[in-house]
Design an enzyme around this catalytic site. Structure first.
Site, PDB file in Angstrom:
ATOM      1  N   LYS A  60       0.730  -1.210   0.046  1.00 15.40           N
ATOM      2  CA  LYS A  60      -0.155  -0.088   0.055  1.00 15.40           C
ATOM      3  C   LYS A  60       0.883   1.318   0.094  1.00 15.40           C
ATOM      4  O   LYS A  60       2.084   1.401   0.336  1.00 15.40           O
ATOM      5  CB  LYS A  60      -0.764   0.126   1.340  1.00 15.40           C
ATOM      6  N   ARG A  65      -9.968 -11.750   2.326  1.00  8.81           N
ATOM      7  CA  ARG A  65     -10.828 -12.990   1.903  1.00  8.81           C
ATOM      8  C   ARG A  65     -10.291 -14.036   1.924  1.00  8.81           C
ATOM      9  O   ARG A  65     -10.756 -15.196   2.120  1.00  8.81           O
ATOM     10  CB  ARG A  65     -11.145 -12.188   0.341  1.00  8.81           C
TER      11      ARG A  65
HETATM   12  N1  BES Z   1      -7.910  -3.691   4.524  1.00 10.55           N
HETATM   13  C1  BES Z   1      -8.229  -3.456   3.124  1.00 10.55           C
HETATM   14  C2  BES Z   1      -9.438  -2.836   3.181  1.00 10.55           C
HETATM   15  C3  BES Z   1      -9.503  -1.160   3.074  1.00 10.55           C
HETATM   16  C4  BES Z   1      -8.629  -0.470   2.159  1.00 10.55           C
HETATM   17  C5  BES Z   1     -10.007  -0.740   4.165  1.00 10.55           C
HETATM   18  C6  BES Z   1      -8.605   0.860   2.140  1.00 10.55           C
HETATM   19  C7  BES Z   1     -10.036   0.837   3.873  1.00 10.55           C
HETATM   20  C8  BES Z   1      -9.299   1.533   3.085  1.00 10.55           C
HETATM   21  C9  BES Z   1      -8.154  -4.834   2.441  1.00 10.55           C
HETATM   22  O1  BES Z   1      -7.489  -5.838   2.666  1.00 10.55           O
HETATM   23  C10 BES Z   1      -7.627  -4.332   1.218  1.00 10.55           C
HETATM   24  O2  BES Z   1      -6.666  -3.820   1.082  1.00 10.55           O
HETATM   25  N2  BES Z   1      -8.370  -4.443   0.080  1.00 10.55           N
HETATM   26  C11 BES Z   1      -8.152  -4.106  -1.272  1.00 10.55           C
HETATM   27  C12 BES Z   1      -8.492  -4.890  -2.154  1.00 10.55           C
HETATM   28  C13 BES Z   1      -8.029  -4.754  -3.614  1.00 10.55           C
HETATM   29  C14 BES Z   1      -6.819  -4.980  -3.657  1.00 10.55           C
HETATM   30  C15 BES Z   1      -8.910  -5.702  -4.525  1.00 10.55           C
HETATM   31  C16 BES Z   1      -8.789  -2.503  -1.599  1.00 10.55           C
HETATM   32  O3  BES Z   1      -9.826  -2.480  -1.213  1.00 10.55           O
HETATM   33  O4  BES Z   1      -7.972  -1.755  -2.030  1.00 10.55           O
HETATM   34 MN    MN Z   2      -5.342  -5.490   1.859  1.00 10.82          MN
END
Ligand code: BES
Ligand code: MN
Ligand code: ZN
Length: 482
Positions: A262, A336
């Site tokens: 990230k 997931r």
């Molecule tokens: N924990 C995050 C979800 C999240 C992302 C919450 C940004 C709040 C802000 C989750 O594990 C994640 O990173 N999801 C990704 C999925 C994508 C790679 C398909 C997302 O939502 O960006």
């Molecule tokens: Mn994630």
């Protein structure tokens, strides 16, 4: 905090402050408020606070006229928020004992319970790691119902249990990720279970390997911190029901994204990625105390998602416990993966109904903002059970679609399923992925990525975890009917 129920006249309450809800269109003329009402200074608007000293006709040292907005919209949820905001207002002014006046139709069990919750929730501070000695907590809180209905004692006790469970969840979610590792989260769950008389089992790496939880283990392998699967069991003394509710919560103690890392901006918030798991542990705490006539087991897969040298790579194929193979196209879609194995394990242990809660996708924040939880289900009756519990608790949830057409996006040429779809409808494809592992068990998925954390403090709540959806889960268990 000492919580009491007082059924004496309002004038006899001996707190440092008596909170009096003032609603638009309901003129409050007691306690010397008349001139303020006449001048329009006190109109009952939501968020309007007026602190009166040495009020006439009250033995409390102060009366806090707390605006609650329109009378017809002032439900128990609104009272909860009003009391929480009032408590925070009073604490700012070093007033540490309070009561709230509930009269007329509000001298009811529902409102009494909500008032106590508001006081305890409003008292919550995220200051565990601050070293100063200016910590403020309320010493006592009274629910004042001069002509209260029967059964208010039980309602007050219920409110206390519920709010303490939510604060438990919030405190756990606030712990920094260096201190709250997966094993520490498991130790905290175990301690709670021991204190509350629940069974708790923690499956560590070796056991997870024997069970073949390749999806969970794949996420964990990038971190030096070992994974854990927490299992907490509540068994009722007596039940006629054959239902067995499984509560599955995402417990990523920190989500860097892994190799699909990230951006650093705001990454500190990703300590909140265990909020679903913390909510399940908090809900079990309340369930242990309120004792529904239903078997409930919580499953919390805990991992840290890190880009270590052993980390899984985009392109890896892992085999989940159910036997399905998954192509990991993005290591940041880790929630997931761990939930896939936890849902399958819950089914294997005999759960007949499942609810999961997870800070799963940024896409749900795009869709619903910070107001509604995204709710997905493979079963209309199960969806309605959760929606009605949520409505009664004032935890807003919005049903989202789960048509098979969305499954197209998760096709992989190399494995049974991919862990991400295209960019569009990302919260839905995430839910579709989970559905493959809930299979035919009635199941609800709650995407709490937008609602588990408050980014900016509000009058009723500091920045940080909200404790959602603990109340809904507890009510779901308490009101279960086959
Ligand atoms: N924990 C995050 C979800 C999240 C992302 C919450 C940004 C709040 C802000 C989750 O594990 C994640 O990173 N999801 C990704 C999925 C994508 C790679 C398909 C997302 O939502 O960006
Ligand atoms: Mn994630
Ligand atoms: Zn995550």
């Amino acid at each position: 905090m000492k919580i009491t129920l007082e059924q004496n006249p309002a004038g006899q309450v001996a707190a440092a402050a008596l909170i009096v809800p003032v609603l638009e269109g309901e003129k409050e003329l007691r306690f010397g408020a008349a001139p303020l009402v006449e001048s329009g200074e006190v109109a009952g608007k939501a968020g309007e606070f007026t602190l009166l000293h040495s009020p006439s006709g009250a033995s409390a040292a102060r009366v806090l006229l707390a605006g609650g907005g329109k009378a017809e919209r002032f439900d128990a949820a609104a009272l909860r928020t009003l009391v929480a905001a009032s408590v925070r207002f009073l604490k700012e002014r070093k007033v540490l004992s309070a009561g709230v006046l509930l009269e007329g139709s509000r001298a009811s069990r529902e409102y009494a319970s909500a008032a106590v919750e508001g006081a305890i929730l409003g008292d919550f501070e995220p200051d565990r790691h601050k070293t100063g000695n200016d910590k403020k907590t309320l010493n006592s809180f009274a629910v004042v119902c001069p002509r209260g209905a029967a059964g208010l004692d039980a309602a007050v006790a219920r409110g206390q249990v519920l709010a303490e469970a939510q604060n438990f969840t919030r405190a756990m979610a606030n712990e920094p990720p260096n201190l709250l590792t997966p094993l520490k989260m498991a130790a905290a769950a175990r301690q709670m279970a021991q204190e509350q008389g629940l069974e708790c089992e923690v499956l560590e790496r070796g056991e997870l390997e024997r069970l073949g939880m390749g999806a969970l283990l794949g996420v964990a392998q990038g971190s030096a911190e070992p994974p854990a699967l927490i299992v907490i069991r509540y068994r009722p003394q007596q039940t006629a029901s054959t239902a067995h509710l499984g509560l599955v919560g995402k417990g990523v103690t920190f989500d860097t994204g892994g190799i699909s890392i990230k951006p650093s901006e705001g990454m500190e918030k990703m300590k909140y990625d265990m909020c679903g798991g913390a909510a399940m542990i908090g809900a079990m705490r309340a369930i242990a105390q309120l004792k529904p006539a239903l078997t409930v087991t919580a499953f919390i897969p805990c991992v840290e998602n890190m880009p270590g040298s052993r980390a899984q790579r985009p392109g890896d194929i892992v085999t989940a416990m159910s036997g399905k193979t998954i192509e990991v196209l993005n290591t940041d879609a880790e929630g997931r993966l761990i939930l896939a194995d936890a849902l399958a394990y819950a089914r294997r242990l005999g759960c007949t109904h499942l609810v999961d809660a997870a800070t799963l996708t940024g896409a749900i924040v795009v869709a619903l903002g910070h107001i509604h939880v995204g709710l997905f289900s493979n079963n209309d009756a199960m969806r309605d059970r959760v929606l009605s519990a949520a409505k009664a608790e004032g935890e807003r949830m919005w049903p989202m679609p789960l048509d098979d057409d969305y499954k197209e996006g998760l096709k992989s040429p190399f494995a049974d399923i991919a862990n991400i779809g295209s960019r569009w409808g990302g919260a839905i494809t995430a839910a579709i992925f989970l559905k493959e592992f809930a299979e035919d068990t009635p199941w609800v998925h709650l995407d709490i990525a937008g609602t588990a954390w408050l980014d900016d403090a509000r009058p009723d709540m500091p920045k940080g975890p909200t404790g959602l959806p603990v109340r809904t889960l507890v009510r779901l268990a308490m009101e279960w009917k086959d």
